[in-house]
Design a protein around this motif. Structure first.
Motif: not given
Length: 272
Positions: A113-117
């Protein structure tokens, strides 16, 4: 919460789970991927099989983020939050007092997963808690996440747990307030005094400092005397306001706080 070793993680999980079971809540544990459910249960049950009955009746569930977002292959905040909302409703329908979840954020890397998400989810999860009997701990392993992410998450969450019982945390707010959280005892006296000295140095130009003691669980006589000594010697300050509860105020006055010219003791009633 954040942790730097596995023993701290297990201490927090165990306390969180046992408290939830004792309060009649349904408890969900999403451990770090790669940690078998058997290890989680063995840790919770040590030194006795204390959670067996809760597991058998479905009050304690060990799951994973992959199961939470299924059948979706990728994490979405909407999917996870929708599932947790439904599980909270299901828990109360089953007669439990509410739902609590321990979520180890190691799943972020495991699911790609994207850390920003993830950060977006963490800063916009109010609907999970508003008028709902839901409690959640998000646990960040500092060996997996960099300091920037950890700092951002500490700001985003309404509460940040101390790493261990008996610890002391100091927070300097942008408005010049120095807050102490945890326990100001003999073991933490030097840290307590150092934080006060630094805060006095940084606020010398403004000539004012506010010290908030209201989130301390314990204030030792030694730390209280140290506070009064530093306040009395702070010639550059015209006002040092100390926010405290009734017991702290009584102690500080008995130790001579009323004779420190620049010191103002303000009693604050905590929300609890």
């Amino acid at each position: 919460m954040s942790y730097g070793n596995d023993e701290v993680r297990w201490e927090v999980i165990t306390a969180f789970v046992r408290l939830g079971l004792a309060r009649g809540e349904k408890v969900l544990v999403l451990p770090c991927p790669g940690v078998p459910a058997q290890e989680v249960l063995a840790r919770l049950d040590f030194p006795s099989a204390s959670t067996v009955a809760a597991r058998e009746r479905g009050q304690l569930v060990v799951s994973s983020m992959r199961e939470v977002i299924a059948p979706d292959p990728e994490f979405t905040a909407a999917r996870q939050m929708g599932w947790l909302s439904a599980e909270t409703d299901r828990a109360t329908a089953e007669g439990y007092a509410g739902l609590r979840a321990f979520i180890d954020m190691g799943w972020v890397a495991a699911l790609g997963a994207e850390v920003e998400v993830m950060m977006h989810r963490e800063t916009g999860a109010e609907e999970l808690f508003t008028d709902r009997p839901y409690t959640e701990i998000c646990a960040y392993d500092r060996r997996r996440f960099n300091r920037t992410v950890i700092d951002a998450m500490e700001r985003a969450h309404p509460r940040t747990l101390l790493e261990r019982l008996g610890g002391l945390r100091t927070v300097r707010d942008g408005d010049g307030v120095l807050r102490f959280i945890g326990e100001a005892d003999a073991a933490n006296q030097e840290e307590f005094s150092r934080a006060l000295r630094l805060a006095l140095a940084h606020t010398a130009a403004a000539r004012r400092l506010t010290v908030d003691l209201t989130r301390l669980h314990f204030l030792s006589v030694g730390c209280a005397v140290g506070l009064l000594t530093l306040a009395n010697g702070a010639a550059s300050h015209e006002l040092i306001q100390v926010r405290c509860d009734r017991g702290q105020r009584r102690m500080l006055r008995r130790l001579g706080g009323g004779s420190v010219p620049s010191l103002a003791l303000t009693e604050v009633v905590g929300p609890w």
